[in-house]
Each structure stands twice: as C-alpha cells, then as structure tokens.
Design a protein around this motif. Structure first.
Motif, PDB file in Angstrom:
ATOM      1  N   TYR A 149       0.840  -1.197   0.000  1.00 13.69           N
ATOM      2  CA  TYR A 149       0.000   0.000   0.000  1.00 13.69           C
ATOM      3  C   TYR A 149       0.874   1.246   0.000  1.00 13.69           C
ATOM      4  N   LEU A 150       0.423   2.250  -0.731  1.00 11.08           N
ATOM      5  CA  LEU A 150       1.016   3.577  -0.634  1.00 11.08           C
ATOM      6  C   LEU A 150       0.268   4.353   0.433  1.00 11.08           C
ATOM      7  N   MET A 151       0.983   4.816   1.446  1.00 15.00           N
ATOM      8  CA  MET A 151       0.373   5.673   2.458  1.00 15.00           C
ATOM      9  C   MET A 151      -0.044   6.987   1.803  1.00 15.00           C
ATOM     10  N   PRO A 152      -1.070   7.650   2.334  1.00 18.23           N
ATOM     11  CA  PRO A 152      -1.502   8.904   1.725  1.00 18.23           C
ATOM     12  C   PRO A 152      -0.422   9.972   1.816  1.00 18.23           C
ATOM     13  N   GLY A 153      -0.408  10.866   0.835  1.00 16.91           N
ATOM     14  CA  GLY A 153       0.517  11.979   0.867  1.00 16.91           C
ATOM     15  C   GLY A 153       0.171  12.935   1.989  1.00 16.91           C
ATOM     16  N   GLY A 154       0.999  13.930   2.155  1.00 16.66           N
ATOM     17  CA  GLY A 154       0.748  14.902   3.218  1.00 16.66           C
ATOM     18  C   GLY A 154       1.526  14.555   4.464  1.00 16.66           C
ATOM     19  N   THR A 155       0.826  14.360   5.570  1.00 16.79           N
ATOM     20  CA  THR A 155       1.503  14.213   6.866  1.00 16.79           C
ATOM     21  C   THR A 155       0.915  13.040   7.663  1.00 16.79           C
ATOM     22  N   PRO A 156       1.100  11.800   7.184  1.00 15.18           N
ATOM     23  CA  PRO A 156       0.538  10.670   7.922  1.00 15.18           C
ATOM     24  C   PRO A 156       1.081  10.537   9.345  1.00 15.18           C
ATOM     25  N   ALA A 157       2.341  10.930   9.582  1.00 14.92           N
ATOM     26  CA  ALA A 157       2.878  10.834  10.944  1.00 14.92           C
ATOM     27  C   ALA A 157       2.077  11.702  11.903  1.00 14.92           C
ATOM     28  N   LEU A 158       1.704  12.896  11.473  1.00 14.46           N
ATOM     29  CA  LEU A 158       0.873  13.768  12.321  1.00 14.46           C
ATOM     30  C   LEU A 158      -0.520  13.173  12.503  1.00 14.46           C
ATOM     31  N   ASP A 159      -1.026  12.495  11.477  1.00 18.13           N
ATOM     32  CA  ASP A 159      -2.315  11.812  11.615  1.00 18.13           C
ATOM     33  C   ASP A 159      -2.217  10.701  12.662  1.00 18.13           C
ATOM     34  N   GLY A 160      -1.074   9.997  12.671  1.00 24.76           N
ATOM     35  CA  GLY A 160      -0.872   8.954  13.670  1.00 24.76           C
ATOM     36  C   GLY A 160      -0.799   9.522  15.073  1.00 24.76           C
ATOM     37  N   ILE A 161      -0.089  10.632  15.246  1.00 22.39           N
ATOM     38  CA  ILE A 161      -0.020  11.297  16.552  1.00 22.39           C
ATOM     39  C   ILE A 161      -1.408  11.731  16.989  1.00 22.39           C
ATOM     40  N   ALA A 162      -2.196  12.266  16.058  1.00 24.41           N
ATOM     41  CA  ALA A 162      -3.553  12.705  16.384  1.00 24.41           C
ATOM     42  C   ALA A 162      -4.410  11.533  16.855  1.00 24.41           C
ATOM     43  N   ALA A 163      -4.265  10.383  16.205  1.00 24.48           N
ATOM     44  CA  ALA A 163      -5.031   9.200  16.620  1.00 24.48           C
ATOM     45  C   ALA A 163      -4.637   8.761  18.028  1.00 24.48           C
ATOM     46  N   TYR A 164      -3.336   8.803  18.324  1.00 25.91           N
ATOM     47  CA  TYR A 164      -2.853   8.451  19.662  1.00 25.91           C
ATOM     48  C   TYR A 164      -3.360   9.438  20.713  1.00 25.91           C
ATOM     49  N   ALA A 165      -3.298  10.739  20.400  1.00 29.01           N
ATOM     50  CA  ALA A 165      -3.727  11.753  21.365  1.00 29.01           C
ATOM     51  C   ALA A 165      -5.220  11.647  21.653  1.00 29.01           C
ATOM     52  N   ALA A 166      -6.009  11.340  20.612  1.00 31.82           N
ATOM     53  CA  ALA A 166      -7.457  11.256  20.780  1.00 31.82           C
ATOM     54  C   ALA A 166      -7.872  10.007  21.543  1.00 31.82           C
ATOM     55  N   ASP A 167      -7.142   8.885  21.369  1.00 27.70           N
ATOM     56  CA  ASP A 167      -7.539   7.632  22.019  1.00 27.70           C
ATOM     57  C   ASP A 167      -6.302   6.785  22.311  1.00 27.70           C
ATOM     58  N   PRO A 168      -5.500   7.169  23.306  1.00 29.76           N
ATOM     59  CA  PRO A 168      -4.265   6.430  23.590  1.00 29.76           C
ATOM     60  C   PRO A 168      -4.502   4.983  24.000  1.00 29.76           C
ATOM     61  N   GLN A 169      -5.695   4.671  24.514  1.00 28.25           N
ATOM     62  CA  GLN A 169      -5.972   3.309  24.953  1.00 28.25           C
ATOM     63  C   GLN A 169      -6.161   2.342  23.794  1.00 28.25           C
ATOM     64  N   ALA A 170      -6.266   2.864  22.567  1.00 30.59           N
ATOM     65  CA  ALA A 170      -6.426   1.991  21.403  1.00 30.59           C
ATOM     66  C   ALA A 170      -5.121   1.320  21.005  1.00 30.59           C
ATOM     67  N   PHE A 171      -4.013   1.767  21.596  1.00 32.54           N
ATOM     68  CA  PHE A 171      -2.688   1.274  21.214  1.00 32.54           C
ATOM     69  C   PHE A 171      -1.911   0.856  22.455  1.00 32.54           C
ATOM     70  N   GLU A 172      -1.060  -0.132  22.294  1.00 35.25           N
ATOM     71  CA  GLU A 172      -0.174  -0.562  23.369  1.00 35.25           C
ATOM     72  C   GLU A 172       1.212   0.016  23.067  1.00 35.25           C
ATOM     73  N   VAL A 173       1.433   1.240  23.500  1.00 35.22           N
ATOM     74  CA  VAL A 173       2.656   1.953  23.097  1.00 35.22           C
ATOM     75  C   VAL A 173       3.371   2.639  24.255  1.00 35.22           C
TER      76      VAL A 173
END
Length: 331
Positions: free
Chosen positions: A299-323
């Motif tokens: 898969y090609l990840m979307p252009g732009g800023t996927p890393a910031l999208d990942g940080i946003a997902a973590y900030a919004a729901d940190p319990q969804a990930f074991e990190v």
C-alpha cells in the motif's frame, strides 16, 4: 493529556507541526519548517506559534527521527539534540511526549481508513495480521505492527541500518564504489535521499565518469533521471529495486498479510516507479516463497503528513494502542 495539543513530526530535513483538538481533528493548517533554519526545536516552535498559543496548548507530542530510549535525543541525520525537559521549561509546557518517527507512521497505518491508501498488488489485507511500514526520506524508517488483546502494538526499529548485499553482476561490480558506514553497507546508504546520491556517485565511479566526484543532490539525480540521463535512470531504478527487495524481506519476517505500507518523501518523488510492475516483481522475487509473497499486499500511504495523523489518533484515544513503553513522557 490536555488539549489542544501541539503535534510535531521532526525529520532529518523538515519539521511539521499541527495543533489538534480532543477528537484528533486539526485546528488550523499544518506548518512546515526547514530544520537548518533553526538552532533547535525550541526556536522552530517559537517561530511556528505565538507564545500564547504554546501556553494554551500545554502539551507537545513529537515524533523524532532517531531512537527514543533515554534523553536527550540526537537526530540520526540532523544536528538537533532534543532534551524534553529543556523544551518543557523553555516553552512553559506541562508535558512533552516523544516517540520515534516510525512509531507515528505505525499509528497512522493502524488508524487511517483503508480507502485513503492505494493498493499495489496482492490479496486484500487480513485485518488482524501483522503489518510493516517502510519509509525512505532523509533516512530509512521501519516499523512493525502486531495486533494483540484488541490493541495495535507498534514496534519501531532501526531496520534501515541492516546490512545490504548485491544480487546482480552489475551490483557486485558497483558495491566497492559505494560509501559505507564503517566496514558495511547499510540499506539506508542505498534507499534514502543520501542513498540515492550514493548510488549515483558509485555508478559514475564504476563507469569512470570524468565528473564522478561532483556533489549531486538526490533532487538533482531525480531531475536528471526525468530528463533521460542514463546513469541517473539506472540509479533511480536501482533505488526502487532495492526498496522493493527490502520491503519483501520485511514482509517475510512476520508474514505481513496485513500489508506492507510505503511512506516517506522519497516514495512520493518516485511514485511512478513504485506503482510500476517491476517494483511488485522485485518485491515478490523471494524463491521458494514467491507464492506467499504474491498474496501480501503493498500500500502507498496517503501523501501529506501521515505521521501527524498517527499522533492525532494516539492523542485522541491512547488506549487503542499498546505503546506506553515506546513513548517518553516528561511531566
């Protein structure tokens, strides 16, 4: 954590910042700054945001292009040294979270909708199967994702520093002309911005080009390839071939039927070659496992800023990930 949050993706060349709200949504535009224009991340942040915005945010979550173990954190391919306690004190923040840049890419891989990505061959992904994220940029980043106990576990690593060997007769002739780190050639020394420069310089040395030691940037190599210069075309083609082989190696490591995801600035610059049939062919060329490889999707990840999208997902729901163990928090 308190909101709004300042999210940052700190690479070897650029830093990108975004304000995010409690639902992970962006509050305003993403800002991109050149690292070389600022002595440290503190000056970059104060250039990006007024003091009242930083005070209101109180929380900084950044992904950095280096291992995250004990601070301070030294960027692998840039001179910045990031000391979370110093950043917190200088900017008057209440907390600073630091993760590896490919932790953030892994979070994006786990959380972005599938329809934002472009599939390149293989079967549909198995939703709970292992995934791999690979991204050539200034350096070469790698992360693995494993699903367990209802959560995604993101495992960032330093896979870009694995050893790289030749396969073809031309590659065996080329290898002695490439710059190495110590006594070995790392994958990153062929598959990254500096890697493309290394391949091009090595090919010019191999063919005894009169200007073989001329400094030529990755962007210039790409431009020369687009204009049809033979050695630049060969360098770019070899770059994408090695990237495809490396993606295949990582796919074999965990049998990543959840997919191999391509991110990074270099991927975007060479997207036509990555989409082409030769890339998929090199990815699958792993006898006796070519049949298994043909099933694993790319898969090609979307252009732009996927890393910031990942940080946003973590900030919004940190319990969804074991990190938790992979993120350094300074309060």
């Amino acid at each position: 954590m308190s909101f709004p949050v300042i999210a940052g993706d700190v690479g070897g060349t650029n830093s990108r910042f975004r304000l995010i709200g409690p639902d992970g949504a962006a509050l305003g535009e993403t800002l991109t700054l050149k690292n070389a224009a600022y002595p440290s991340i503190i000056e970059a942040l104060t250039a990006a945001y007024p003091a009242d915005v930083i005070r209101a945010a109180q929380t900084l979550v950044i992904a950095v292009a280096c291992p995250v173990d004990e601070p301070p954190f030294h960027l692998t391919n840039a001179p910045w040294v990031i000391d979370p306690a110093a950043v917190k004190a200088a900017l008057g923040l209440s907390q600073v979270h630091v993760m590896n840049d490919f932790m953030a890419q892994g979070l994006a891989c786990a959380s972005l909708p599938l329809d934002t990505m472009q599939q390149i061959g293989g079967h549909p992904r198995e939703e709970a199967a292992p995934r791999v994220v690979v991204g050539p940029g200034t350096g070469l980043g790698v992360a693995q994702l494993i699903r367990a106990c209802g959560k995604w576990i993101v495992i960032p690593g330093e896979g870009g520093h694995l050893d790289l060997g030749p396969r073809t007769e031309r590659e065996f002739a080329l290898w002695p002309h490439l710059e190495m780190r110590g006594c070995r050639l790392e994958v990153e020394m062929a598959v990254s911005g500096q890697g493309l420069e290394n391949l091009y310089r090595g090919l010019r040395r191999l063919d005894r080009h009169p200007d073989r030691e001329e400094a030529v940037s990755a962007a210039q190599v790409t431009e020369r390839a687009h204009s049809g210069e033979a050695l630049a075309v060969e360098a770019v083609t070899l770059f994408t071939t090695i990237l495809a082989r490396f993606c295949g190696d990582l796919a074999l490591l965990t049998l990543a039927h959840g997919g191999v995801y391509l991110a990074g600035g270099m991927t975007a610059h060479l997207i036509d070659l990555v989409r082409g049939p030769a890339f998929r062919q090199a990815f699958e060329d792993k006898p006796p496992f070519s049949g298994i490889m043909a099933e694993i999707p790319l898969y090609l990840m979307p252009g732009g800023t996927p890393a910031l999208d990942g940080i946003a997902a973590y900030a919004a729901d940190p319990q969804a990930f074991e990190v938790e163990r992979a993120i350094h928090v300074t309060r």
